[in-house]
Write a protein that holds these residues in place. Structure first.
Motif, PDB file in Angstrom:
ATOM      1  N   PRO A   9      22.845  43.685  42.578  1.00  0.00           N
ATOM      2  CA  PRO A   9      24.052  42.994  43.044  1.00  0.00           C
ATOM      3  C   PRO A   9      25.215  43.942  43.325  1.00  0.00           C
ATOM      4  CG  PRO A   9      23.136  41.897  41.106  1.00  0.00           C
ATOM      5  CD  PRO A   9      22.414  43.204  41.263  1.00  0.00           C
TER       6      PRO A   9
ATOM      7  N   PRO B 136      28.499  52.371  47.586  1.00  0.00           N
ATOM      8  CA  PRO B 136      28.119  53.031  46.333  1.00  0.00           C
ATOM      9  C   PRO B 136      26.607  53.041  46.132  1.00  0.00           C
ATOM     10  CG  PRO B 136      29.975  51.552  45.970  1.00  0.00           C
ATOM     11  CD  PRO B 136      29.487  51.300  47.374  1.00  0.00           C
TER      12      PRO B 136
ATOM     13  N   LEU C 171      23.900  56.296  45.827  1.00  0.00           N
ATOM     14  CA  LEU C 171      22.910  56.444  44.762  1.00  0.00           C
ATOM     15  C   LEU C 171      21.492  56.577  45.308  1.00  0.00           C
ATOM     16  CD1 LEU C 171      24.168  53.969  42.036  1.00  0.00           C
ATOM     17  CD2 LEU C 171      23.756  56.410  41.747  1.00  0.00           C
TER      18      LEU C 171
ATOM     19  N   ARG D  22      32.007  48.167  52.652  1.00  0.00           N
ATOM     20  CA  ARG D  22      33.284  47.749  52.074  1.00  0.00           C
ATOM     21  C   ARG D  22      34.204  48.965  52.083  1.00  0.00           C
ATOM     22  NH1 ARG D  22      31.559  46.952  45.710  1.00  0.00           N
ATOM     23  NH2 ARG D  22      32.323  48.964  44.963  1.00  0.00           N
TER      24      ARG D  22
ATOM     25  N   GLU E 100      27.541  59.480  44.357  1.00  0.00           N
ATOM     26  CA  GLU E 100      28.473  58.419  44.003  1.00  0.00           C
ATOM     27  C   GLU E 100      29.630  58.959  43.171  1.00  0.00           C
ATOM     28  OE1 GLU E 100      27.268  55.456  41.243  1.00  0.00           O
ATOM     29  OE2 GLU E 100      28.805  54.037  41.879  1.00  0.00           O
TER      30      GLU E 100
ATOM     31  N   ILE F  68      31.984  49.798  35.343  1.00  0.00           N
ATOM     32  CA  ILE F  68      32.457  48.799  36.298  1.00  0.00           C
ATOM     33  C   ILE F  68      31.974  47.421  35.856  1.00  0.00           C
ATOM     34  CG2 ILE F  68      32.420  48.014  38.680  1.00  0.00           C
ATOM     35  CD1 ILE F  68      33.822  50.599  38.604  1.00  0.00           C
ATOM     36  N   GLY F  69      32.862  46.458  35.931  1.00  0.00           N
ATOM     37  CA  GLY F  69      32.549  45.102  35.517  1.00  0.00           C
ATOM     38  C   GLY F  69      33.819  44.456  34.999  1.00  0.00           C
TER      39      GLY F  69
ATOM     40  N   SER G 187      34.269  43.427  32.015  1.00  0.00           N
ATOM     41  CA  SER G 187      34.465  44.099  30.733  1.00  0.00           C
ATOM     42  C   SER G 187      35.078  45.485  30.938  1.00  0.00           C
ATOM     43  CB  SER G 187      33.118  44.241  30.026  1.00  0.00           C
ATOM     44  OG  SER G 187      32.093  44.478  30.977  1.00  0.00           O
TER      45      SER G 187
ATOM     46  N   HIS H 106      29.769  52.654  37.995  1.00  0.00           N
ATOM     47  CA  HIS H 106      28.987  51.640  37.295  1.00  0.00           C
ATOM     48  C   HIS H 106      27.817  52.238  36.515  1.00  0.00           C
ATOM     49  CE1 HIS H 106      27.464  47.781  36.373  1.00  0.00           C
ATOM     50  NE2 HIS H 106      26.613  47.645  37.354  1.00  0.00           N
TER      51      HIS H 106
ATOM     52  N   GLY I   5      25.528  44.611  31.709  1.00  0.00           N
ATOM     53  CA  GLY I   5      24.938  45.123  32.940  1.00  0.00           C
ATOM     54  C   GLY I   5      25.212  46.609  33.055  1.00  0.00           C
ATOM     55  N   ASP I   6      26.440  46.957  32.774  1.00  0.00           N
ATOM     56  CA  ASP I   6      26.872  48.349  32.856  1.00  0.00           C
ATOM     57  C   ASP I   6      26.101  49.229  31.879  1.00  0.00           C
ATOM     58  OD1 ASP I   6      29.028  49.993  34.198  1.00  0.00           O
ATOM     59  OD2 ASP I   6      29.488  50.456  32.099  1.00  0.00           O
TER      60      ASP I   6
ATOM     61  N   ASN J 121      27.589  39.504  27.747  1.00  0.00           N
ATOM     62  CA  ASN J 121      27.495  38.100  28.165  1.00  0.00           C
ATOM     63  C   ASN J 121      26.177  37.806  28.878  1.00  0.00           C
ATOM     64  OD1 ASN J 121      27.915  39.421  30.534  1.00  0.00           O
ATOM     65  ND2 ASN J 121      30.005  38.701  30.816  1.00  0.00           N
TER      66      ASN J 121
ATOM     67  N   TYR K 125      26.117  39.447  34.868  1.00  0.00           N
ATOM     68  CA  TYR K 125      27.096  40.204  35.645  1.00  0.00           C
ATOM     69  C   TYR K 125      28.251  39.285  35.999  1.00  0.00           C
ATOM     70  CZ  TYR K 125      23.168  43.430  36.537  1.00  0.00           C
ATOM     71  OH  TYR K 125      22.121  44.300  36.426  1.00  0.00           O
ATOM     72  N   GLY K 126      29.333  39.382  35.262  1.00  0.00           N
ATOM     73  CA  GLY K 126      30.461  38.518  35.567  1.00  0.00           C
ATOM     74  C   GLY K 126      31.064  38.835  36.923  1.00  0.00           C
TER      75      GLY K 126
ATOM     76  N   THR L 109      30.137  40.219  39.574  1.00  0.00           N
ATOM     77  CA  THR L 109      29.420  39.923  40.819  1.00  0.00           C
ATOM     78  C   THR L 109      28.885  38.492  40.826  1.00  0.00           C
ATOM     79  OG1 THR L 109      27.468  40.969  39.874  1.00  0.00           O
ATOM     80  CG2 THR L 109      28.798  42.290  41.374  1.00  0.00           C
TER      81      THR L 109
HETATM   82  C1  LIG Z   1      26.665  51.397  42.011  1.00  0.00           C
HETATM   83  C2  LIG Z   1      27.178  50.020  41.891  1.00  0.00           C
HETATM   84  N1  LIG Z   1      26.325  48.990  42.011  1.00  0.00           N
HETATM   85  C3  LIG Z   1      26.748  47.727  41.911  1.00  0.00           C
HETATM   86  C4  LIG Z   1      28.070  47.455  41.707  1.00  0.00           C
HETATM   87  C5  LIG Z   1      28.554  46.016  41.650  1.00  0.00           C
HETATM   88  N2  LIG Z   1      28.898  45.577  40.302  1.00  0.00           N
HETATM   89  C6  LIG Z   1      30.173  45.570  39.878  1.00  0.00           C
HETATM   90  S1  LIG Z   1      30.299  44.997  38.296  1.00  0.00           S
HETATM   91  C7  LIG Z   1      28.639  44.756  38.189  1.00  0.00           C
HETATM   92  C8  LIG Z   1      27.985  44.208  36.967  1.00  0.00           C
HETATM   93  C9  LIG Z   1      28.923  43.941  35.850  1.00  0.00           C
HETATM   94  O1  LIG Z   1      28.218  43.357  34.794  1.00  0.00           O
HETATM   95  P1  LIG Z   1      28.598  43.751  33.311  1.00  0.00           P
HETATM   96  O2  LIG Z   1      28.567  45.212  33.140  1.00  0.00           O
HETATM   97  O3  LIG Z   1      27.759  42.949  32.376  1.00  0.00           O
HETATM   98  O4  LIG Z   1      30.135  43.338  33.202  1.00  0.00           O
HETATM   99  P2  LIG Z   1      30.717  41.857  33.128  1.00  0.00           P
HETATM  100  O5  LIG Z   1      31.366  41.617  34.461  1.00  0.00           O
HETATM  101  O6  LIG Z   1      29.591  40.903  32.845  1.00  0.00           O
HETATM  102  O7  LIG Z   1      31.707  41.916  32.001  1.00  0.00           O
HETATM  103  C10 LIG Z   1      28.006  45.120  39.372  1.00  0.00           C
HETATM  104  C11 LIG Z   1      26.555  45.000  39.588  1.00  0.00           C
HETATM  105  C12 LIG Z   1      28.953  48.554  41.584  1.00  0.00           C
HETATM  106  N3  LIG Z   1      30.258  48.386  41.378  1.00  0.00           N
HETATM  107  N4  LIG Z   1      28.479  49.803  41.686  1.00  0.00           N
END
Ligand SMILES: Cc1ncc(C[n+]2csc(CCOP(=O)(O)OP(=O)(O)O)c2C)c(N)n1
Ligand SMILES: Cc1ncc(C[n+]2csc(CCOP(=O)(O)OP(=O)(O)O)c2C)c(N)n1
Ligand code: SF4
Ligand code: SF4
Ligand SMILES: [Mg+2]
Ligand SMILES: [Mg+2]
Lengths: 349, 633, 633, 349
Positions: free
Chosen positions: B250, B311, B315, B337, C318, D64-65, D67, D85, D111-112, D138, D141-142, D144
């Motif tokens: 995602p 991004p 990778l 983006r 990246e 990234i996320g 959190s 991320h 996710g991170d 959680n 992935y919040g 996304t």
């Molecule tokens: C290389 C890369 N791939 C995908 C994304 C998109 N992305 C942003 S946040 C996220 C997942 C966040 O999930 P988590 O770490 O559980 O944090 P939450 O939002 O659930 O607190 C993703 C897949 C990104 N920013 N960078």
């Protein structure tokens, strides 16, 4: 490496599907003489031969490293995918979900798996892709000349003299913790045990992780042995120059079930292997973890099939795919009807 | 240049006389308030009245609470580009209301939540017309029921739909049809929403005798058309293009491409008999794994794709290089983006052109496709799979957030009739003919494209081991200098073959123009609108070439040779396409004049008009002018 | 062009008369046989006789058994480039002996292991002179002792050193000194090796009355010089450049850079009192982690670096983008090898120019430094840290396998006297002066370079949060279009500032030439040798510009403007630098003529001479000629 | 985000180093109302305040996320590094070996950490970098919009209706298996337990892994509840459109030591938390693993400090560095003498 039909005419002896051993062999190895990896290659050939698997139904995968070169040295009549360093599991996943009728075998190294590749390894085990995953484990990076990998023992010594200050990752207990469904450890020198494990792994429907201890005869180094590098170094060249590789014999032994065996290596190092006993229950997760953790304490290397859980569905089942190959489906099965498209268009008006 | 601006912006409507089917409405709300449905309904109502519309959602990289703006442009001439000037503003967000009003042009009309008191002394602008609506009070009337309480924040949005409908002459019947469509069969929801719309209609009818002079009147320009996002269109293209393996991770703004593919596959790729899927979709642990899976699947013979954004491409770089060198079919959608780095994840840009064209270490070049509409997302997705298998290499489909995630009016998609072009694959019988003379990387046909076999082919000569390391034409490991040179020279030849197979440019020539505009992807809209205005308002007539792919197709090259000045319009800071054009056509290098917008917003015509009108050759002739003399947005 | 070849290759020596201090020797052995020491001793012996030498090791991507060739070139005029033609060949490897002999030019001299029977009927070439030596028998004489048995394979190499010394007039005294040097104080080893050399000397003295006409005679051209590999020189540069954090992941050909740094740091960076290190070196789990660690350390205020090769850079893409956008100092050494993908890991190339210059998604450009000698590896490593901290951005030091892993004769390194340039860092007092007016990304000085603070600075105004996402000049999260545009435009300005700070080109102009040669890094050697030969042998006089960095320095640009035809010499397939030159200087785009060698071997002068002599403007003028009309090696 | 000295004048109340709470606060959160992550942020502020740590000595890290955004919401007077991320551990490692005098805290998501970031997580734990590493878990992935992460429960249901078919990675038992030296689990809603754990973690010399269950109020979904999305969806918009986020209250409870507590969430889901008992021995690796594995079987979430091993050296010790900051050493300490260079040059002649 493409098939070499130039190989000698089939020997009379064949396996139960009538194929000669030659059909399971590969190209000439370019590894160091005496490298345990070559012995593992032999056992892979034997296992596929004995089980009578059609070579053209096999897909070989590897990353980068001396170990990862070996798919070129077995089953020339099978296809091979030599991916990038540490990312072989993803390529294997794509190929085997695309064509689940293939039998997958992956060969990796401890650097390729536990250092750069640990992420893909973890998720491979979690998905339970049907794949025999072999780690040819020498605790270091052979191909880049002997640096430590993440499986190097705490306190292990490098040819250059450096000492490893980090605790090792045990790919077996790790795989069990992650819900691995087939986890085994063996030693390149125990051809009998290795072949048995390989055949069980090939039969397993899911990811089978096999950590095969396969010391790097060229870059491992241990003290207190006239055969050690220390000695030859004094008579030779600055520690810095590791250009010289003496020839070694392969080290072959049999690890007794339920007992230990000390194995001495060309460089004078000694490893203590233990075979799991008859009484060992490979279906009890907690016991398996405990046994492995205890072996660490005892400086032993516990070998054999350490854990099995046939119950978990494999990735191909999880995905709910048909199970047939998705690579050559007819157009009708792939392209929806004109009506289907019209319907979607209508819904967007 | 301000002259330009006024020229393009001062327009009727300000002075009261009606402007029909030519305006833009902006709705300012907070993220997570659920205004998306209301906005879609508003847009679709206009669409159903036969008026061309486009809708652009400007949202934050957050889930709830931060400001969001949705802009609907209706234009009788079918211009779909973003417009700088707003005619009608709906203020629902206290946080941004003051700025929002400050930014609208003189003569604009502002519908707002009464509580915001935008007409209070000190705040009120006397060059805009206000329409105060007590939304928060009105909503209580229809959501009294306790189980409705938590829906108030949501349903209130439907009230402004009603208000705007009344103020601008949108047919309520169409609005109700649009709601029914949007909420497919959820009758309770439909009823509740319609009640809210009516409430707005009535309130406006009573309260505002003077209506907004920007009017919607029925016309017949949307017959048979659809409204769709590019990502959904691309996903459909993958379904109809025969994709059987999808591996993704995602990331905004690409997630909805694979998510739509999942939804479509659940309907369209399930075996009626076994109920099993003839597709494998994996959400990977990251983008390195996604591309690894796609390459594994492509090597095995499946049509496999992934979708990501900048991004992710970064990778994937190492594995993409293997795809190029080991020659494995793969399709990658880069929904671009705003970069660099994480940048502005919810804003658009054409910023990955160089990243993708030259991706990975060593000498590499990759074919890029540039869809400019949902329809092209659909068709080019299919072409991408054909090209990937015919050329045995990764193909990049370069879309962006604007195309991928916004609502686009589009012609209905044509049903594909051609069979899949699966490229040079030898089956057991094919191999049997050539036996040991077959070489995986042999250039048999002189086009640089070798023949491959698929794992499992029952023939002793068929197998080979693919690798990212040096190999000869038999796919055997080789470090021999000549083997290496032969191989990479063949790859160059293959790229020349690609040049003849990639989609041709779309060319629109005006009589006798010596200069031209060149654009690709979503830059098409602002550029073509600018082209018309330049001709009609400024007497500047320009030819137009919409590049649809790289490497440059001969027809594109010929077009460029024919023009003395070529304005290359792109949505990035560095004029990335210009870099490639100057390299490919050094003798034309000075003809390329770079016009760029890179503020994360979709390209508007004004930027292009200004870029062309302010063109001062001297400042363009390049030199080491890193800015390429382009115009900043 | 064959004329060119003969012209450059037919030379004395063939016909028997002596050629002094101008020849190349190739020793063919098997990998892992330990011939490195012997070859170094041979090279060093000649070096110690005052004759300029270079040594190039052509080795396989394997640890033991595959063929390896070591080539020593001695040249009184100081040419260090690889030479296509071999004068003397030492055959120790049965596997390649026949090919090896086949490939030497007419008139060459071949020393070989008698067992190989190279003079047997059918095999023997009558245009080369043979010297059969029973190495395998001789070695037994001196390694009778059982504990020596396993050293035979190794020590035997020293015998050919003796043989060659006798046949070519190398002073045995120097050979013995070279051995002592090589085996620092390991007396047993020294004695054994010297015995072996003497054995070879005696055997040759007795057996071969007629010596090889290629002679080594004392001269005085190596006074004060050293022999060193580029990687070791760069590691020294990092030590003297004040690097305190090193994060790396092993990869050929870069590993020895960080490994040398480890060795040096163990000596030179240990606190005499506490015995603790004032350096932190981490072998990371992969390259993504390496660059992450380097950026973390750079952000914290350390001088941090990593070293890798193409595949590693791709993986780092990246994070490198974050380094660019968040503006974090970092130094990356890219010891380039032959790509694409895994390619030929043990062969050289300049194939990552575009990968590094445009690295990562979005609009990015990075400064590149091009060292051409060990001395520059040493000095530029230091400059790189200064630039990284002054410009607050990742700096790439672009070396290659040839420079990094081969033995180079070099001047002794100058002791650096300038203090470190640590760039714009505000400490607690500095912040106190500006208080809340400070902005991490504010362009205070108009050069695009902002002021930063380091974590731990005791001042309430000093802290900030750095990120790869959009930010304003206060480092606060922002999605505002104008904040974004201001920020990326400042980055462009910063890049223009970099242009004035990066190393100047080295320019050598000949009187009145209108055309010139342009090279960078290791392409320098083949190019300058070619330049001399073109002038002396072909009457073509050309100016020369050695580019030492990107972005283009004004002096480089001026030089290019002064020349009508510019032969750009590089070691890659696609003429990657030409792509950048055409983009930066579109008005000169057609002047750049690409001369390329990309077979994995270090550039030789003949390639350049042929490239220039066969230059046919038409075929160069570009068009969409992906080959750039260059010459393939 | 730079310091905002505009914050209100110090309240009378201060911590034991005389600093007001305000000095520990951060910027305004942009997370959804009721998101557990914000409660964790509050506790981080409290922990640093209570322990009286100077804010400017703290370094904050995240990936990234949703959190990973939170470091902007606490300790504005501390520095922050918001990396890419899943790769935050490497940045933290570089920064903290460069300046070991900094106190490091990392905030990540599941996710991170467990999906894209599992590789760096594994090696972080293995190296034992002194860092408080918080996973705001959680199971999805919040940022996304609700896809499953690698910690999602088998069978978990997505807002869109999809069901998770893969077994979860338990970051706690994984960390213990890898030799982690401080491993704890908590719940964003149990402010008391969380703060206690945080303070212990900050005091720990090594990597402290804290898995904090923090359900995503916006994208989690469970059946059988009038408060579930199912309900509002019917009254609202197509499943496809997840634009609407109702406001939620934070869910606050106290988990009893040695006993369980059922917690019901706004969406109607119920989770059973158990606190480790007084008798629980956090120094016994095997027991800890067993307890965690058993809790899985019982559908319980075991919380508290699950494992500690203060004996293992931290990365900074392992590297044998001086322990002082390497970022501002004087030239003399960094650049060797002219003699040293001459000596090296001489050795190369
Ligand atoms: C290389 C890369 N791939 C995908 C994304 C998109 N992305 C942003 S946040 C996220 C997942 C966040 O999930 P988590 O770490 O559980 O944090 P939450 O939002 O659930 O607190 C993703 C897949 C990104 N920013 N960078
Ligand atoms: C991205 C990348 N980084 C580094 C390398 C260099 N490299 C090649 S093999 C190898 C390690 C091999 O170790 P292991 O997997 O244990 O295999 P072994 O040689 O020990 O059998 C490395 C680091 C590479 N090829 N690619
Ligand atoms: S280097 Fe070590 S691992 Fe590699 S082939 Fe030689 S012995 Fe085997
Ligand atoms: S989407 Fe979920 S995780 Fe993200 S802020 Fe909202 S509630 Fe929290
Ligand atoms: Mg290994
Ligand atoms: Mg999460």
């Amino acid at each position: 490496m493409s098939a070499t039909p130039g190989t000698p005419a089939p020997a009379p002896k064949t396996n139960h599907i009538g194929l000669p051993k030659a059909h399971y062999e590969g190209g000439k190895s370019t590894l160091c003489l005496g490298c345990g990896h070559d012995v593992i290659t032999k056992q892979i050939i034997n296992a596929f031969y004995e089980m009578g698997i059609e070579p053209h139904k096999v897909a070989k995968f590897s990353g980068i490293g001396c170990s990862s070169k070996t798919p070129a040295y077995f089953l020339n009549r099978a296809w091979g995918f030599n991916g990038v360093h540490g990312r072989m599991p993803s390529a294997a996943t794509g190929a085997l979900v695309a064509d689940p009728t293939l039998i997958g075998i992956g060969v990796s190294g401890d650097g390729d798996t536990a250092s750069i590749g640990i992420g893909q390894f973890v998720h491979l085990v979690r998905r339970n892709l049907p794949l025999v995953y072999i780690i040819e484990d020498n605790g270091g990076y052979g191909l880049t000349k002997g640096q430590f990998s993440a499986t190097a023992d705490l306190g292990a010594k490098q040819k250059g003299g450096a000492v490893n200050a980090f605790i090792p990752i045990d790919c077996c207990s790790l795989a069990i913790e992650l819900g691995g469904t087939f986890v085994a450890r063996s030693f390149s020198g125990d051809m009998k045990q290795l072949q048995t494990i390989l055949e069980a792994a090939i039969a397993h429907k899911g990811t089978s992780v096999i950590d095969v201890i396969s010391p790097c005869v060229t870059f491992n180094d241990h003290e207190g042995s006239t055969k050690s590098y220390k000695y030859s170094k004094e008579h030779e060249t600055p520690v810095h120059e590791i250009g010289f590789v003496p020839f070694f014999e392969e080290t072959l032994v049999e690890i007794p079930a339920g007992d230990t065996k000390d194995v001495t290596f060309p460089d004078g190092s000694v490893l203590k292997f233990r075979g799991v006993g008859r009484d060992y229950d490979p279906t009890d997760k907690e016991k398996a973890l405990k046994a492995i953790h205890e072996s660490h304490g005892k400086q032993e290397i516990l070998t054999g099939i350490l854990y099995i859980d046939p119950s978990r569905p494999s990735l191909c089942e999880t995905l709910g795919a048909t199970g047939e190959s998705l690579t050559n489906l007819p157009l009708e099965k792939l392209r929806p009807s004109r009506e289907a498209l019209d319907e979607i268009m209508e819904s967007l008006r | 240049m301000s002259s330009v601006l006024t020229e393009t912006t001062s327009r009727p409507g300000s002075s009261g006389e009606a402007v029909v089917n030519d305006f833009s409405i902006q709705v300012a709300t907070a993220n997570g308030s659920g205004s998306q449905t209301a906005n879609s309904v508003l847009m679709r109502s206009i669409f159903r009245m036969g008026v061309p519309v486009s809708g652009k959602n400007l949202f934050p990289s957050n889930i709830q609470g931060l400001p969001t703006w949705f802009t609907i442009r209706a234009n009788k001439d079918g211009y779909l580009a973003r417009k700088r000037d707003l005619d009608v503003l709906v203020c629902m967000n206290a946080e941004t209301a003051d700025d929002d009003v400050r930014e609208v042009r003189a003569g604009a009309h502002v519908v707002y939540e009464k509580k915001l008191g935008l007409e209070n002394p000190g705040k009120k602008r006397d060059d805009v017309t206000y329409y105060a609506v007590p939304f928060s009070e009105l909503i209580l009337k229809i959501t009294a029921a306790p189980e409705h309480a938590k829906l108030r924040k949501l349903i209130v949005n439907m009230i402004y739909v009603g208000v705007v409908a009344d103020l601008m002459g949108i047919d309520p019947a169409e609005t109700e049809k649009a709601i029914a469509k949007q909420l497919r069969g959820k009758q309770k929801a439909i009823d509740l929403n319609i009640t809210a719309v009516r409430l707005g209609l009535e309130f406006a009818a009573e309260s505002f005798p003077a209506k907004i002079p920007f009017r919607v009147e029925r016309m017949n320009a949307t017959q048979g058309k659809i409204i769709i996002e590019g990502n959904m269109a691309a996903a459909l293209g993958c379904v109809f293009g025969g994709a059987t393996v999808c591996a993704w991770y995602p990331i905004t703004p690409s997630s909805s491409l694979c998510e739509s593919f999942i939804d479509f596959a659940d309907d369209l790729r399930v075996d009626p008999v076994t109920k099993k899927k003839n597709v494998a979709i994996i959400q990977a642990e990251d983008e390195i794994a996604s591309i690894g899976m796609v390459l594994g699947a492509g090597w095995a013979g499946a049509r496999a794709f992934t979708s990501t954004s900048g991004p992710g491409i970064s990778l994937m770089s190492e594995y993409i290089g293997l795809g190029y060198y080991a020659e494995i079919p793969a399709v990658l959608f880069d929904v671009q983006r705003t970069g660099p780095s994480t940048g502005l994840p919810t804003r658009t840009m054409q910023g990955d052109i160089l990243l993708c064209y030259f991706n990975s270490q060593g000498d590499t070049k990759h074919p890029l496709l540039f869809p400019a509409s949902p329809e092209e997302c659909f068709t080019m997705a299919q072409e991408a799979f054909d090209l990937a298998e015919q050329l045995q290499t990764p193909i990049f489909v370069m879309t962006d957030l604007d195309l991928g995630m916004n609502n686009w009016m589009s012609d209905a998609f044509p049903y594909p009739t051609a069979p899949f072009a699966r490229g040079k694959v030898l089956d057991a019988a094919g191999i049997e003919k050539v036996k040991e003379t077959w070489g995986r990387y042999k250039d048999v046909d002189g086009d640089g494209i070798p023949y491959r076999t698929l794992p499992g082919t029952p023939n002793p000569y068929a197998a080979y081991l693919t690798r990212g390391s040096g190999h000869n034409d038999k796919a055997q490991y080789s470090e021999k200098p000549q083997d290496y040179v032969n191989n990479v020279n063949r790859l160059v030849k293959k790229f020349e073959t690609a040049r003849t197979m990639v989609p041709k440019p779309e060319i629109q020539d005006a009589a006798g123009a010596t200069a031209g505009l060149l654009a690709y992807g979503t830059s098409h809209y602002g550029t073509t609108e600018a082209r018309d205005k330049l001709a009609s308002k400024f007497g500047v007539s320009l030819d137009y070439c919409r590049l649809r792919s790289l490497p440059l197709h001969a027809e594109a090259v010929n077009w460029m040779r024919r023009h003395e000045r070529i304005y290359v319009v792109e949505q990035n800071r560095d004029g990335q396409l210009v870099t490639i054009l100057r390299d490919e056509l050094p003798e034309l290098a000075t003809r390329f004049l770079s016009v760029r917008q890179y503020n994360g917003l979709p390209l508007d015509a004004t930027t292009v008009i200004e870029g062309v009108l302010n063109d001062a050759p001297a400042s363009r002739a390049g030199g080491s002018d890193a800015q390429k003399g382009g115009l900043d947005a």
